[in-house]
Design a protein around this motif. Structure first.
Motif, PDB file in Angstrom:
ATOM      1  N   PHE A 306      -9.586  31.854  10.976  1.00  0.00           N
ATOM      2  CA  PHE A 306     -10.228  33.135  11.281  1.00  0.00           C
ATOM      3  C   PHE A 306     -11.615  33.197  10.647  1.00  0.00           C
ATOM      4  N   PHE A 307     -11.694  32.700   9.437  1.00  0.00           N
ATOM      5  CA  PHE A 307     -12.989  32.727   8.756  1.00  0.00           C
ATOM      6  C   PHE A 307     -14.017  31.925   9.535  1.00  0.00           C
ATOM      7  N   GLN A 308     -13.590  30.758  10.023  1.00  0.00           N
ATOM      8  CA  GLN A 308     -14.512  29.929  10.802  1.00  0.00           C
ATOM      9  C   GLN A 308     -14.874  30.602  12.115  1.00  0.00           C
ATOM     10  N   LEU A 309     -13.910  31.299  12.692  1.00  0.00           N
ATOM     11  CA  LEU A 309     -14.186  32.032  13.934  1.00  0.00           C
ATOM     12  C   LEU A 309     -15.274  33.071  13.703  1.00  0.00           C
ATOM     13  N   VAL A 310     -15.175  33.764  12.581  1.00  0.00           N
ATOM     14  CA  VAL A 310     -16.180  34.782  12.255  1.00  0.00           C
ATOM     15  C   VAL A 310     -17.530  34.120  12.007  1.00  0.00           C
ATOM     16  N   GLU A 311     -17.514  33.017  11.273  1.00  0.00           N
ATOM     17  CA  GLU A 311     -18.769  32.323  10.949  1.00  0.00           C
ATOM     18  C   GLU A 311     -19.464  31.834  12.206  1.00  0.00           C
ATOM     19  N   MET A 312     -18.650  31.495  13.193  1.00  0.00           N
ATOM     20  CA  MET A 312     -19.182  30.958  14.449  1.00  0.00           C
ATOM     21  C   MET A 312     -20.135  31.953  15.122  1.00  0.00           C
ATOM     22  N   THR A 313     -19.939  33.230  14.845  1.00  0.00           N
ATOM     23  CA  THR A 313     -20.776  34.236  15.493  1.00  0.00           C
ATOM     24  C   THR A 313     -22.115  34.393  14.784  1.00  0.00           C
ATOM     25  N   ASN A 314     -22.321  33.656  13.724  1.00  0.00           N
ATOM     26  CA  ASN A 314     -23.576  33.750  12.991  1.00  0.00           C
ATOM     27  C   ASN A 314     -24.158  32.358  12.789  1.00  0.00           C
ATOM     28  N   PRO A 315     -24.605  31.723  13.883  1.00  0.00           N
ATOM     29  CA  PRO A 315     -25.035  30.327  13.784  1.00  0.00           C
ATOM     30  C   PRO A 315     -26.224  30.119  12.860  1.00  0.00           C
ATOM     31  N   GLU A 316     -26.989  31.187  12.645  1.00  0.00           N
ATOM     32  CA  GLU A 316     -28.142  31.039  11.748  1.00  0.00           C
ATOM     33  C   GLU A 316     -27.726  30.684  10.333  1.00  0.00           C
ATOM     34  N   LYS A 317     -26.516  31.080   9.971  1.00  0.00           N
ATOM     35  CA  LYS A 317     -26.076  30.823   8.594  1.00  0.00           C
ATOM     36  C   LYS A 317     -24.868  29.893   8.559  1.00  0.00           C
ATOM     37  N   LEU A 318     -24.579  29.280   9.681  1.00  0.00           N
ATOM     38  CA  LEU A 318     -23.403  28.418   9.749  1.00  0.00           C
ATOM     39  C   LEU A 318     -23.669  27.086   9.052  1.00  0.00           C
ATOM     40  N   VAL A 319     -22.655  26.602   8.356  1.00  0.00           N
ATOM     41  CA  VAL A 319     -22.736  25.308   7.670  1.00  0.00           C
ATOM     42  C   VAL A 319     -21.555  24.481   8.152  1.00  0.00           C
ATOM     43  N   THR A 320     -21.750  23.179   8.265  1.00  0.00           N
ATOM     44  CA  THR A 320     -20.659  22.337   8.758  1.00  0.00           C
ATOM     45  C   THR A 320     -19.473  22.360   7.805  1.00  0.00           C
ATOM     46  N   PHE A 321     -18.304  22.256   8.409  1.00  0.00           N
ATOM     47  CA  PHE A 321     -17.062  22.330   7.645  1.00  0.00           C
ATOM     48  C   PHE A 321     -16.041  21.394   8.257  1.00  0.00           C
ATOM     49  N   SER A 322     -15.440  20.608   7.426  1.00  0.00           N
ATOM     50  CA  SER A 322     -14.347  19.721   7.839  1.00  0.00           C
ATOM     51  C   SER A 322     -14.810  18.800   8.973  1.00  0.00           C
ATOM     52  N   SER A 323     -14.000  18.654  10.014  1.00  0.00           N
ATOM     53  CA  SER A 323     -14.371  17.771  11.119  1.00  0.00           C
ATOM     54  C   SER A 323     -15.508  18.384  11.922  1.00  0.00           C
ATOM     55  N   HIS A 324     -16.532  17.600  12.147  1.00  0.00           N
ATOM     56  CA  HIS A 324     -17.694  18.111  12.866  1.00  0.00           C
ATOM     57  C   HIS A 324     -18.417  16.951  13.546  1.00  0.00           C
ATOM     58  N   SER A 325     -19.413  17.259  14.327  1.00  0.00           N
ATOM     59  CA  SER A 325     -20.181  16.230  15.043  1.00  0.00           C
ATOM     60  C   SER A 325     -21.668  16.451  14.824  1.00  0.00           C
ATOM     61  N   MET A 326     -22.433  15.381  15.051  1.00  0.00           N
ATOM     62  CA  MET A 326     -23.892  15.518  14.929  1.00  0.00           C
ATOM     63  C   MET A 326     -24.544  14.352  15.642  1.00  0.00           C
ATOM     64  N   SER A 327     -25.833  14.448  15.788  1.00  0.00           N
ATOM     65  CA  SER A 327     -26.588  13.359  16.397  1.00  0.00           C
ATOM     66  C   SER A 327     -26.583  12.168  15.448  1.00  0.00           C
ATOM     67  N   PHE A 328     -26.308  10.983  15.978  1.00  0.00           N
ATOM     68  CA  PHE A 328     -26.289   9.800  15.136  1.00  0.00           C
ATOM     69  C   PHE A 328     -27.688   9.485  14.625  1.00  0.00           C
ATOM     70  N   ARG A 329     -28.659   9.828  15.453  1.00  0.00           N
ATOM     71  CA  ARG A 329     -30.062   9.628  15.053  1.00  0.00           C
ATOM     72  C   ARG A 329     -30.341  10.423  13.779  1.00  0.00           C
ATOM     73  N   ALA A 330     -29.929  11.682  13.812  1.00  0.00           N
ATOM     74  CA  ALA A 330     -30.165  12.551  12.655  1.00  0.00           C
ATOM     75  C   ALA A 330     -29.424  12.027  11.434  1.00  0.00           C
ATOM     76  N   LEU A 331     -28.192  11.543  11.669  1.00  0.00           N
ATOM     77  CA  LEU A 331     -27.391  11.038  10.545  1.00  0.00           C
ATOM     78  C   LEU A 331     -28.102   9.861   9.874  1.00  0.00           C
ATOM     79  N   VAL A 332     -28.637   8.969  10.722  1.00  0.00           N
ATOM     80  CA  VAL A 332     -29.313   7.799  10.157  1.00  0.00           C
ATOM     81  C   VAL A 332     -30.586   8.222   9.445  1.00  0.00           C
ATOM     82  N   ASP A 333     -31.303   9.162  10.041  1.00  0.00           N
ATOM     83  CA  ASP A 333     -32.573   9.597   9.449  1.00  0.00           C
ATOM     84  C   ASP A 333     -32.377  10.212   8.067  1.00  0.00           C
ATOM     85  N   VAL A 334     -31.293  10.956   7.906  1.00  0.00           N
ATOM     86  CA  VAL A 334     -31.115  11.629   6.608  1.00  0.00           C
ATOM     87  C   VAL A 334     -30.429  10.730   5.577  1.00  0.00           C
ATOM     88  N   GLY A 335     -29.957   9.575   6.022  1.00  0.00           N
ATOM     89  CA  GLY A 335     -29.346   8.641   5.077  1.00  0.00           C
ATOM     90  C   GLY A 335     -27.846   8.759   4.960  1.00  0.00           C
TER      91      GLY A 335
END
Lengths: 549, 485
Positions: A306-335
């Motif tokens: 439920f907490f994550q559901l609520v957080e989902m409505t505020n993407p400006e302040k959302l932070v990744t949690f547990s299983s997530h996805s991202m651009s591999f390019r970005a992952l490599v760039d940030v180390g």
């Protein structure tokens, strides 16, 4: 910016600053708790007024969250029937030919479909406006990382089975099982057996063994995942697959995705103009074994969802949690993920945020991924395991000093954004630890600790009545969450009679106890450890899966 | 979603900021009174709790919808008349002075039934009733002889003879009974066939166990005998100025265990002795007593009379009462001396914070927790609040319903009154034989006494049964009560 997102190897002023910032969350939490007790004893009038203001703010906050919980849940529902594959193909026809009537299943009707279409049209317009056209869907690959240390074959196989349900994208999916070298032999054998059995079903299934004790690494999942990601990078280079076309998903070993997860992820990646500056966060639910665990564990994990559901409505302040996805390019760039932090899931977001000078965000994706509820066999051991898991989650507070040091160094992130993020990070952890204590004791403490003088005042009588009324209003929120939970939870595999159905609903009455012992206490424990410099070792939660699950 | 979020956030914030002052002001007692000059008035309240609950409330002669327990809030400052009434019960009234921001609390309103119920517990004529303080035992004496004594356990409603019938010593005349609070023992001095005997009784068990320990009393009748606890190892017999230690099990006596004292007490395995200018203690079980001074100084000489002897009673480790044989009462708190003469008895409450004190003519409350008024120049310590001063022959008094009421006898009538409402006349409850004892047990809510006409042993219900249910879960053994007067 040349900032190392780590507390290792600091010297002089940086080390002092790091320790100073590590102390702040714990001090604030303890000050709130102890300060209230002292105030209740010493100045009961002020404490009683604080009680009223605090309780009112708490109930209003609950109603506020409930609205967004319902909105978020509604979005989950109305996107359930969305044909993500069709939308992907529509996006392939950008910039000219993509229509604004996206595909939906033939049964979809009504306001949900309209909202979904509206959302799709907004995405199209934004892409066109910013001319951020995506690569063709046929060129997009998925890298799925599954860190393993002692999970059983059944758990890992459940994960792979979930992946296999995404049939249309399997041939563009590389699965990398990140295996710790210190894993038990039977786990290694099981992983190798799974490779033999499943590698033909994907583009490839890699088993990357992570050596123990590499310099600069702690025994954390992030180090393992990063090592596997680097090996996968070599794989993509060998195949001449550009990193920009790869989406990496880092899943816990017990994660089970739905059949439309990767289609939705691919679509969201394509539809996101800032796709190389974004992480993609699904809704974590804990449905794999939810009806097999004790009631309190069920309530705890549903509350997390439920907490994550609520957080989902505020993407400006959302932070990744547990299983997530991202651009591999970005992952490599940030180390890659931090190799010395337990909270690698949130750490990677902050690392990227700082690396890209604030030009990084989390995009919520309206699908769920299912994981296991902690289950250690017996009631008491499950309770302990749950406590340790929550403490590990609360250890995300270790990001606070790192983020603040990064903010102090970074001159490009706007001050407003720095303040906003810093406040939310600190406030989130402090309220996590202190709020339930205040809620539990706040109502009656001034009355108990105060002397005769205070008990002969109007405030003494009225504050109790006011807080009781306010607290009763919060029961409406509990009722709302109970109703939502019955809709969010998966169907029960076993048919329960009316009595047990009522019992399952009444489990939510455990919330006050759960909030205190399985949420606030672990958080306070984690913050106190950080405050005192007793950094936590990684501890893998007990997960069990029967062969028939 | 972002816009919606912002709208909702500011809306909720506005609602919160609007509600906060309203709630805070309401909690402090402010109401909007359009008829008043200021518009906003700070009010007070009256809080009522009655026993039995569910009583009707009249405020300024108007019947309210609330029933007790209730809180009557938003009352304008001033005097208000309050009446609490319940069917078949005597109503209760008071003039409540309501002050702005303050609560007038009446949380111990006791509604007595119009007809007070009494029941006969033992249909047998008794002459005397005596109790062992802070225990469940009462001794009922029908003949003044050993065989005429019946032990009544008020907690279990159990009756048994002190001495089985047919025994030779049943005819012995009772001269004196020594008892100690919280101890289920009695030491009875009897006289039969020209000889005096000291019989040591343990009142527990189906038949009270007894032992003849007359041999230990070689030096005549002591002024007082004390011991401690449910299984006392030693008895201490106080003579003119010395203390003998008696061991009933070993049948030995240590004469002059402590000498040259003018008072003593026993507490937590230690014997405390009072001398002219010092208070000391020794271990009760010491072979050779080694005195350790607890306090001393000239002020003790001035405080304690030379020609008097004192019993030392430890209410708690830091609250000590000294009862003089001449009828004085002193304590270890300023101003030390509380009753100069004529003390008839005292009884502490359950929390050991207040002590009910009485003489033949007056009853007062000694509150150890009462603080000195703010701004007072002189450090005056605590005082006895003599709330009833119209007595003539008060013998016994007990706290009832916490410390809110007191039940006492004046001559042969038993009265009940509130400790805080000194203007109110005491309510007559029942009558007892002249010179007879009485006993009130908070745990049962009953007054135990003898009927003046028949001599039957009676119980009169003072507190209703609902109250008793609360007590079921409280500590099992012994109400804490006063030593025998």
């Amino acid at each position: 910016m040349n900032f190392v997102y780590s507390r290792q190897g600091l010297r002089g002023g940086e080390r002092v600053l790091q320790r100073f910032l590590e102390v702040i969350p714990g001090v604030m939490s303890w000050t709130l708790v102890i300060g209230f007790i002292v105030t209740a004893f010493w100045q009961p009038v002020i404490a009683s007024i604080f009680v009223i203001l605090f309780m009112l703010s708490w109930v209003m906050r609950l109603f506020y969250y409930l609205i967004f919980l319902m909105l978020s849940y509604a979005r989950l529902r109305y996107e359930k029937d969305t044909d993500w594959l069709s939308r992907m193909r529509e996006l392939d026809r950008l910039p000219d030919a993509a229509t604004e009537e996206p595909g939906r299943s033939s049964t979809a009707k009504g306001w949900g479909a309209r909202l979904s279409c509206w959302s799709y049209r907004q995405d199209l317009r934004e892409i066109r406006r910013r001319e951020a056209f995506p690569p063709p869907s046929s060129d997009i690959y998925h890298l799925v990382l599954i860190p393993v240390i002692k999970e059983s074959r059944e758990v890992i196989e459940g994960n792979l089975s979930g992946l296999l349900r995404n049939r249309d994208l399997l041939k563009r999916m590389v699965v990398a099982i990140a295996l710790e070298s210190r894993a038990p032999a039977e786990v290694k054998d099981a992983v190798r057996a799974l490779k033999r059995e499943y590698s033909g079903r994907f583009l490839d299934l890699l088993v990357v063994e992570h050596p123990d004790g590499l310099p600069g690494e702690a025994r954390v999942k992030g180090a393992n995942a990063s090592h596997a990601a680097k090996a996968a990078g070599e794989f993509f280079r060998a195949k001449s697959i550009p990193f920009e076309n790869v989406i990496v998903s880092c899943f816990d070993a017990d994660t089970v995705v739905g059949p439309d997860y990767f289609a939705c992820l691919t679509y969201t990646f394509m539809a996101c103009p800032d796709r190389y500056r974004a992480s993609f966060q699904p809704i974590p639910v804990y449905h794999n074994n939810i009806w097999k665990v004790p009631g309190f564990a069920r309530v705890v994990e549903t509350g997390s969802s439920f907490f994550q559901l609520v957080e989902m409505t505020n993407p400006e302040k959302l932070v990744t949690f547990s299983s997530h996805s991202m651009s591999f390019r970005a992952l490599v760039d940030v180390g890659y993920w931090p190799p010395d932090m337990i909270s690698d899931d949130s750490g990677i977001f902050w690392k990227a945020y700082l690396h890209f000078d604030g030009d990084y965000r989390v995009v919520p994706i309206p699908v769920t991924i299912s994981m296991d509820v902690v289950d250690a066999g017996s009631w008491w051991r499950t309770c302990l395991s749950l406590y340790k898991q929550k403490r590990r989650w609360a250890w995300g507070v270790e990001n606070f000093p790192l983020v603040l040091r990064g903010f102090l160094r970074n001159k490009k992130i706007p001050l407003y954004d720095k303040c906003r993020h810093a406040f939310k990070l600190l406030e989130g952890h402090v309220t996590w630890a202190a709020l339930p204590f205040l809620l539990t004791f706040v109502g009656w403490l001034p009355a108990i600790l105060s002397g005769r003088e205070f008990s002969n005042t109007v405030l003494y009588f009225h504050s109790g009545r006011v807080t009781q009324t306010i607290f009763s209003l919060s029961s409406l929120v509990v009722l709302g969450t109970v109703i939502l939970s019955t809709r969010l939870l998966p169907p029960k595999r076993k048919k329960f009679n009316l009595f047990w159905n009522v019992i399952h609903s009444l489990e939510w009455l455990l919330v006050p106890v759960i909030l205190l012992f399985l949420s606030a206490l672990p958080a306070l424990d984690a913050q106190t450890r950080l405050m005192s410099g007793r950094y936590m070792e990684f501890w893998v939660s007990d997960k069990r899966r029967s062969k028939t699950s | 979603m972002l816009i919606l979020r912002k709208i909702l956030f500011y809306l909720f914030l506005a609602i919160y900021l609007a509600l906060c002052p309203v709630l805070v002001l309401y909690s402090l007692g402010y109401i909007y009174a359009p008829k008043s000059e200021e518009g906003i008035v700070k009010t007070g309240l009256i809080h009522l709790e009655s026993l039995p609950p569910g009583a009707s409330v009249h405020l300024d002669q108007k019947l309210l919808a609330e029933k007790t327990p209730c809180t009557l809030s938003s009352l304008l400052p001033g005097e208000h008349s309050v009446t609490v009434s319940l069917n078949a019960h005597r109503s209760w009234s008071a003039q409540a002075q309501v002050e702005a921001g303050k609560a007038s609390v009446f949380d111990h309103v006791l509604l007595l039934p119009e007809t007070i119920k009494s029941e006969v517990l033992v249909r047998q004529r008794f002459k005397e009733l005596s109790r062992i303080p802070a225990t469940r035992f009462l001794l009922l004496n029908s003949s003044g002889r050993l065989g005429g004594v019946t032990v009544f356990d008020w907690k279990n409603n159990d009756l048994k003879p002190l001495v089985p019938g047919g025994l030779a010593d049943a005819d012995e005349e009772i001269q004196r009974v020594f008892t100690v609070k919280r101890s289920p023992h009695a030491l009875i001095l009897t006289k039969g066939n020209g000889a005096s005997r000291y019989l040591w009784f343990d009142l527990r068990g189906e038949t009270p166990a007894r032992k003849d320990i007359s041999r230990l009393f070689r030096n005549g009748a002591p002024r007082d005998v004390q011991w401690e606890g449910a299984r006392p190892g030693f008895l201490f017999a106080f003579y003119e100025d010395r203390l003998d230690r008696l061991d009933p099990d070993a049948n030995t006596v240590n004469t002059h265990f402590i000498g040259k004292i003018k008072g003593f007490g026993v507490h937590r395995g230690k014997v405390y002795g009072l001398r002219k200018a010092s208070l000391f203690r020794v271990n009760a079980d010491a072979r050779r007593p080694e005195e350790t001074e607890v306090d001393g100084g000239r002020f003790l000489t001035d405080l304690f009379r030379e020609d008097d002897s004192y019993g030392i009673d430890f209410l708690t480790g830091d609250k000590v009462l000294f009862r003089g044989r001449s009828g004085s009462l002193l304590a270890n708190r300023l101003p030390y001396q509380f009753v100069e003469e004529g003390l008839a008895g005292y009884s502490p409450d359950e929390d050991l914070e207040k002590v009910l004190v009485w003489t033949r003519k007056e009853i007062g409350l000694l509150d150890f927790e009462k603080t000195v008024p703010a701004g007072a120049l002189f450090e005056r310590g605590i005082e006895i609040d003599w709330f009833y001063q119209k007595g003539t022959a008060i013998r016994k008094a007990f706290f009832v319903y916490g410390t809110s009421h007191v039940i006492f006898n004046n001559e042969d009538t038993v009265f009940l009154m509130e400790t805080s409402a000194r203007e109110t006349r005491p309510v007559g409850i029942t009558r007892i034989p002249a010179g007879s004892d009485l006993f009130f047990a908070e745990k049962t809510g009953k007054l135990y006494h003898l009927d003046p006409e028949t001599g039957y042993f009676m119980a009169t219900e003072i507190l209703p049964a609902e109250r008793i249910l609360e007590r079921v879960f409280q500590e099992a053994e012994g109400s804490r009560e006063a030593p025998a007067a």
